[in-house]
Design a protein around this motif. Structure first.
Motif, PDB file in Angstrom:
ATOM      1  N   VAL A  26      -2.775  -2.910 -23.471  1.00 34.74           N
ATOM      2  CA  VAL A  26      -3.565  -3.782 -24.325  1.00 34.74           C
ATOM      3  C   VAL A  26      -3.451  -3.265 -25.751  1.00 34.74           C
ATOM      4  O   VAL A  26      -3.532  -2.047 -25.979  1.00 34.74           O
ATOM      5  N   ALA A  33      -6.266  -7.502 -29.438  1.00 32.36           N
ATOM      6  CA  ALA A  33      -6.482  -7.079 -28.054  1.00 32.36           C
ATOM      7  C   ALA A  33      -6.603  -8.253 -27.094  1.00 32.36           C
ATOM      8  O   ALA A  33      -5.967  -8.273 -26.032  1.00 32.36           O
ATOM      9  N   ALA A  37      -3.752  -9.194 -24.233  1.00 34.50           N
ATOM     10  CA  ALA A  37      -4.112  -9.137 -22.817  1.00 34.50           C
ATOM     11  C   ALA A  37      -3.803 -10.463 -22.130  1.00 34.50           C
ATOM     12  O   ALA A  37      -3.302 -10.495 -20.998  1.00 34.50           O
ATOM     13  N   GLN A  38      -4.092 -11.538 -22.805  1.00 34.00           N
ATOM     14  CA  GLN A  38      -3.816 -12.868 -22.253  1.00 34.00           C
ATOM     15  C   GLN A  38      -2.320 -13.057 -22.012  1.00 34.00           C
ATOM     16  O   GLN A  38      -1.899 -13.566 -20.963  1.00 34.00           O
ATOM     17  N   THR A  50      -5.575   0.937 -21.614  1.00 32.48           N
ATOM     18  CA  THR A  50      -5.648   1.409 -22.988  1.00 32.48           C
ATOM     19  C   THR A  50      -5.543   2.930 -22.990  1.00 32.48           C
ATOM     20  O   THR A  50      -5.859   3.594 -22.001  1.00 32.48           O
ATOM     21  N   ALA A  64     -10.227  -7.805 -23.771  1.00 32.06           N
ATOM     22  CA  ALA A  64      -9.262  -8.147 -22.728  1.00 32.06           C
ATOM     23  C   ALA A  64      -9.947  -8.858 -21.571  1.00 32.06           C
ATOM     24  O   ALA A  64      -9.414  -9.829 -21.007  1.00 32.06           O
ATOM     25  N   THR A  68      -8.976 -12.773 -20.057  1.00 32.23           N
ATOM     26  CA  THR A  68      -8.203 -12.760 -18.807  1.00 32.23           C
ATOM     27  C   THR A  68      -9.098 -13.082 -17.627  1.00 32.23           C
ATOM     28  O   THR A  68     -10.328 -13.059 -17.733  1.00 32.23           O
ATOM     29  N   LEU A  73      -8.395  -3.812 -15.416  1.00 29.59           N
ATOM     30  CA  LEU A  73      -8.475  -3.279 -16.774  1.00 29.59           C
ATOM     31  C   LEU A  73      -8.954  -1.837 -16.722  1.00 29.59           C
ATOM     32  O   LEU A  73     -10.002  -1.549 -16.128  1.00 29.59           O
TER      33      LEU A  73
END
Length: 358
Positions: A26, A33, A37-38, A50, A64, A68, A73
């Motif tokens: 990310v 960010a 992430a997308q 990260t 993120a 998403t 994550l």
């Protein structure tokens, strides 16, 4: 770490061989960010991580999570000893709730000079301290989720006060449970701690296949046995220096960047054990000496082809996934590409598809 760069910092019962989860990164820039992430989720990554380098590792994950729906994550890593168990428990609780159960608390110890000189925090018995920190976090979560009285008394941390005013709503995590905790490490003691009290292990990029099989796996198994557990459901995030390119110029740039990154890690005394296993311990002294002179660029020249190929998969794009599977496919469950250079994101997309389909 930008997914568009391919960069991310990024196992002995019967050994498992199956498709692996492929993780990306990310963007640390908060303005980027969410979109990064997308894009990574759309590209097919299983998880996004990260790092704690020049930015906070937790804040990008909030964005993120907002952008998403399915990817896991995690922090790889958050510096544990720069914080205390209560702070980590609180931040992880909130990210787990907001992400709908997708957060992984990835912790690492860092090395003594950074903890004492950069963070101005205490350093002592890192493996024992980390074990206690993880147990303290779990005790705090147990208090919040199940109403258990908070009575954690250890050598390094003590948590005995919790009132309703400071207790999160247990309904936050009623449907998803508490976050998983992963631990990064190199040394045997820290690795054993990961096996004993954590849910997963993050191999340092400065790891070789031989070190993973001969040192890391037995230490993890020892920790799991100490806790009365097996390796089932325990995830290992594998080492993944990758050198690749579409032409000679790209491959040369990738080779240079990776040599320098390997040299940087090799200069750190805490990682010498990896070099020692291969009979290269003397190189650590040379690299460390150059680092103290600030000769960072020169350090990469000491990483010869044999050493480069031992730490990294060096291959044309179509050969990367097969070689990663050959080295690690039976012992890891997740992999993230550590590529300290810019490259074509489409190249990584093809590698991802091959790894996930294997």
């Amino acid at each position: 770490m930008e997914p568009s760069c391919g960069g991310c910092r990024c196992a002995p019962e019967a050994l498992r061989s199956a498709a692996v989860k492929v993780d990306g990164g990310v963007a640390s820039d908060l303005a980027k960010a969410g979109p990064s992430a997308q894009q990574a989720e759309a590209a097919g990554y299983s998880g996004l991580w990260t790092a704690e380098t020049n930015h906070d590792p937790f804040l990008p994950l909030l964005l993120a999570a907002e952008h998403t729906d399915r990817v896991e994550l995690g922090t790889s890593i958050a510096v544990a000893f720069a914080r205390n168990p209560m702070l980590l428990a609180t931040t992880a609780w909130d990210l787990q709730a907001y992400s709908g159960g997708r957060f992984i608390l990835g912790l690492g110890s860092q090395i003594k000079p950074h903890i004492t000189k950069r963070f101005s925090m205490p350093w002592s018995h890192p493996a024992a301290r980390m074990r206690e920190m993880v147990l303290a976090i779990r005790a705090i979560w147990d208090c919040w989720l199940n109403g258990t009285k908070l009575e954690f008394r250890g050598e390094f941390y003590t948590h005995t006060l919790m009132t309703p005013f400071f207790t999160p709503d247990r309904r936050d995590l009623a449907d998803v449970g508490v976050p998983r905790i992963f631990l990064a490490g190199v040394g045997e003691l820290m690795t054993e701690v990961a096996g004993e009290v954590c849910d997963g292990f993050i191999c340092h990029g400065f790891t070789t296949e031989r070190y993973l099989r001969e040192i890391t796996l037995p230490a993890l198994a020892k920790g799991r046995a100490k806790a009365g557990k097996t390796m089932d459901d325990f995830e290992i995030v594998g080492p993944s220096f990758v050198v690749t390119g579409g032409d000679e110029a790209e491959l040369a740039a990738a080779t240079t960047g990776t040599r320098q990154q390997i040299a940087f890690y090799g200069s750190t005394p805490a990682y010498r054990a990896v070099l020692d296993l291969h009979g290269w311990g003397g190189l650590q002294d040379e690299l460390n000496g150059l680092s103290k002179q600030g000769r960072w660029a020169d350090m990469g020249d000491l990483i010869d082809d044999e050493l480069l190929n031992t730490f990294a998969v060096v291959a044309e794009p179509e050969a990367v996934a097969p070689e990663l599977h050959r080295r690690y496919g039976d012992v890891i469950q997740r992999i993230s590409f550590y590529a300290p250079y810019r490259s074509d994101p489409e190249r990584w997309a093809r590698i991802i598809d091959t790894l996930k389909a294997a």
